[in-house]
Design a protein around this motif. Structure first.
Motif, mmCIF file in Angstrom:
data_model
loop_
_atom_site.group_PDB
_atom_site.id
_atom_site.type_symbol
_atom_site.label_atom_id
_atom_site.label_comp_id
_atom_site.label_asym_id
_atom_site.label_seq_id
_atom_site.Cartn_x
_atom_site.Cartn_y
_atom_site.Cartn_z
ATOM 1 N N MET A 83 0.853 -1.190 0.000
ATOM 2 C CA MET A 83 0.000 0.000 0.000
ATOM 3 C C MET A 83 0.899 1.254 0.000
ATOM 4 O O MET A 83 1.841 1.345 0.775
ATOM 5 N N SER A 84 0.621 2.220 -0.862
ATOM 6 C CA SER A 84 1.439 3.427 -0.857
ATOM 7 C C SER A 84 0.669 4.578 -0.192
ATOM 8 O O SER A 84 -0.555 4.604 -0.191
ATOM 9 N N HIS A 85 1.421 5.471 0.396
ATOM 10 C CA HIS A 85 0.799 6.600 1.106
ATOM 11 C C HIS A 85 1.425 7.882 0.609
ATOM 12 O O HIS A 85 2.330 8.423 1.217
ATOM 13 N N PRO A 86 0.970 8.364 -0.535
ATOM 14 C CA PRO A 86 1.611 9.525 -1.144
ATOM 15 C C PRO A 86 1.477 10.804 -0.334
ATOM 16 O O PRO A 86 2.164 11.773 -0.594
ATOM 17 N N ASP A 87 0.606 10.795 0.661
ATOM 18 C CA ASP A 87 0.440 12.027 1.428
ATOM 19 C C ASP A 87 1.535 12.224 2.466
ATOM 20 O O ASP A 87 1.514 13.172 3.227
ATOM 21 N N GLY A 88 2.540 11.339 2.497
ATOM 22 C CA GLY A 88 3.658 11.513 3.420
ATOM 23 C C GLY A 88 3.401 10.979 4.807
ATOM 24 O O GLY A 88 4.038 11.401 5.767
ATOM 25 N N ALA A 89 2.493 10.030 4.903
ATOM 26 C CA ALA A 89 2.234 9.422 6.208
ATOM 27 C C ALA A 89 3.331 8.412 6.540
ATOM 28 O O ALA A 89 3.942 7.837 5.642
ATOM 29 N N LEU A 90 3.551 8.228 7.816
ATOM 30 C CA LEU A 90 4.468 7.189 8.272
ATOM 31 C C LEU A 90 3.612 5.981 8.655
ATOM 32 O O LEU A 90 2.760 6.081 9.543
ATOM 33 N N VAL A 91 3.832 4.870 7.970
ATOM 34 C CA VAL A 91 2.965 3.718 8.175
ATOM 35 C C VAL A 91 3.787 2.473 8.521
ATOM 36 O O VAL A 91 4.740 2.141 7.808
ATOM 37 N N VAL A 92 3.422 1.845 9.601
ATOM 38 C CA VAL A 92 4.078 0.603 10.017
ATOM 39 C C VAL A 92 3.044 -0.505 9.914
ATOM 40 O O VAL A 92 1.933 -0.378 10.435
ATOM 41 N N GLU A 93 3.416 -1.592 9.226
ATOM 42 C CA GLU A 93 2.445 -2.683 9.039
ATOM 43 C C GLU A 93 3.069 -4.030 9.360
ATOM 44 O O GLU A 93 4.144 -4.360 8.843
ATOM 45 N N GLY A 94 2.399 -4.772 10.212
ATOM 46 C CA GLY A 94 2.790 -6.156 10.518
ATOM 47 C C GLY A 94 4.229 -6.318 10.947
ATOM 48 O O GLY A 94 4.911 -7.254 10.541
#
Lengths: 231, 322
Positions: A1-12
């Protein structure tokens, strides 16, 4: 999943040291320009989470993404050069270097020699430029560490227990700084000071025994310290 | 005193004293102090600025000395080119070795360097004996041609050349102190992780510092080679591995004048005591223990604060803020 809005995302995210696993399937997301706080008891894995995002630890599984960029496998200096700065918990600055030299190091690395932003938030540092890091108080060291991280207009600030052991007046000042910084950078903060968290955080994650056990986004619940029920 | 004036005074006063000492002290003694101080500056930088303790400095000393010796024995006659050949071989040697060694820390780094000195010693003594002439060494004193202005083949010309080299190396390290690279080195010594989190490639910093310091050690080896006109495997002997470390600590680790003061004290004690008794190493060792017990910061590290107070050299401390 991409987050072009500049969010910091941690998954699993699964992280461990040797045979000991510390983080289990951690998920969190910090929208751009917001402040997320991770709270939990000592040993819950909060610092391990920040160190993994900063590139110091390689996860066993899972992903850490900033916008569309995967941070896993990148070296700490590469992560830092992307504008993701980590302010460690230990409050140890380079003791043999003066405040000026400490700032110069950050300026050279980022190419940003305009220290006004540092003095805007921490005017006290202006009068301490020639003092060695080893002779600063705990609060001054914390100001220097955060000030150093602010150079080069960071995109993400990872801040580990910034108020630990500091006087209430300094904690109050740091609280104001975090509130101002929110609009300019994405902040992920590990903190045990729940009143401060209630004041500055937009989202709170409760971490217990290596797992995120609650995500609180309701401002009233955050302000009322509802997270305490999960710790 | 302005900052710039202080900078120049910092160089000119101590080296001016040494220049004047040329007419007072025995020439071989002065040459040895100058070359040994260059050798120690390398160790002082590694230990005091980067936090690397190395017991393998003779290996790098020998790399420079043999680079010079090979050139002057087999290829050319110009001692200046010989010194450049020594510098180049030291640079290449430390650049390659550094790729592996700077990944190690503290005691491992110290010991692997000691092992390197042993390897280089045996390479020069046995494995490469057909070209190094083994224990007999390479003699090239009578092959060297005179150089213009300062004749390096004559001791009274060489001493000024060694003086100039010592001033240049000292000025280089002093200038480095004020650069971002110098600050990076010190920061790496204090907290490597934080250097990474600032966005610096810590390995490159350590490697560059390692190469710089060991090329300096090789330069000292080249100077020894040209001065004596002779190089033997003894130069890489592990028995002398602790010398630069001891002199660094004796002078004052991490201080700018430490290597100069340490070399002066060490060579002075060695010459003085060996003139009176045979087993000079025992007495020099004993003196070193006493000196270090008296002031663990070394001679200059102990003297400097006292001198600062005495002559108020220290810049005014910044005013404390409420």
């Amino acid at each position: 999943m991409s987050h072009p809005d500049g969010a910091l995302v941690v998954e699993g995210l699964h992280v461990g040291y040797g045979e000991a696993q510390v983080l289990f399937d951690v998920h969190l997301a910090v929208p751009r320009g917001r402040l997320a706080a991770c709270v939990g008891r000592n040993g819950a894995g909060k610092t391990t989470l920040l160190r993994t995002i900063a590139g110091f630890l390689r996860p066993r599984a899972g992903s850490v993404r900033y916008g569309s960029v995967d941070l896993v496998g990148r070296k700490p200096y590469e992560v830092a050069r992307m504008g993701i700065r980590y302010v460690q918990q230990d409050k140890r600055v380079f003791a043999d270097l003066t405040v000026r030299e400490n700032l110069r190091l950050a300026s050279y690395a980022t190419g940003d020699w305009d220290w006004d932003v540092v003095f805007k938030y921490f005017p006290r540092l202006k009068g301490l430029l020639d003092r060695k890091g080893g002779y600063l108080s705990g609060g001054e060291r914390q100001m220097l560490m955060i000030g150093r991280a602010l150079l080069g207009r960071p995109k993400v600030l990872l801040i580990d227990e910034p108020t630990e052991g500091l006087a209430p007046a300094v904690v109050e000042q740091l609280g104001r700084v975090f509130e101002e910084l929110k609009g300019q950078a994405t902040l992920l903060m590990v903190e045990q000071n729940l009143p401060l968290v209630g004041r500055v955080a937009d989202v709170v994650y409760a971490v217990k025994e290596g797992r995120v056990v609650a995500e609180i986004t309701d401002p009233d619940a955050i302000r009322s310290g509802a997270v305490e029920a999960y710790l | 005193m302005s900052r710039r004036l202080r900078w120049w005074a910092g160089i000119l006063i101590p080296f001016g004293v040494l220049a004047v000492a040329r007419w007072v002290l025995p020439l071989p003694f002065l040459v040895e102090v100058l070359i040994f101080s260059v050798y120690t500056m390398a160790c002082n930088f590694l230990l005091g600025r980067v936090g690397f303790i190395s017991f393998g400095q003779p290996a790098y000393l020998a790399a420079g000395a043999y680079g010079t010796a090979f050139y002057l024995y087999y290829f050319g006659r110009d001692p200046l080119l010989g010194i450049l050949a020594g510098l180049a071989s030291g640079l290449l040697f430390s650049a390659v070795v550094g790729l592996v060694f700077v990944r190690l820390r503290s005691d491992y780094f110290a010991l692997v360097n000691l092992a390197l000195a042993v390897i280089v010693y045996h390479l020069m003594q046995k494995v490469l004996a057909p070209i190094t002439k083994g224990d007999n060494g390479l003699w090239f004193l009578d092959r060297m041609t005179s150089t213009p202005v300062l004749d390096l083949t004559r001791p009274d010309g060489f001493v000024w050349f060694a003086w100039l080299v010592a001033v240049a190396v000292w000025a280089l390290y002093k200038a480095l102190d004020d650069t971002v690279f110098g600050a990076c080195c010190l920061a790496t010594k204090t907290n490597e992780d934080k250097v990474k989190f600032l966005g610096y490639h810590d390995f490159k910093i350590r490697w560059t510092a390692f190469v710089l310091a060991n090329t300096t050690a090789a330069l000292a080896g080249s100077l020894y080679g040209v001065y004596f006109g002779f190089v033997s495997p003894e130069m890489a002997s592990a028995a002398r591995a602790a010398d630069p470390v001891v002199v660094t600590i004796l002078g004052g680790t991490g201080t700018l004048y430490g290597p100069l003061v340490g070399a002066l004290a060490y060579v002075g004690m060695k010459d003085l005591v060996s003139g009176v008794v045979g087993n000079w190493e025992f007495f020099v060792g004993l003196l070193l223990v006493v000196i270090m017990l008296a002031g663990e910061r070394g001679i200059w590290g102990t003297l400097e604060p006292w001198l600062r107070r005495r002559w108020a050299w220290r810049r005014p401390a910044p005013a404390l803020q409420e």
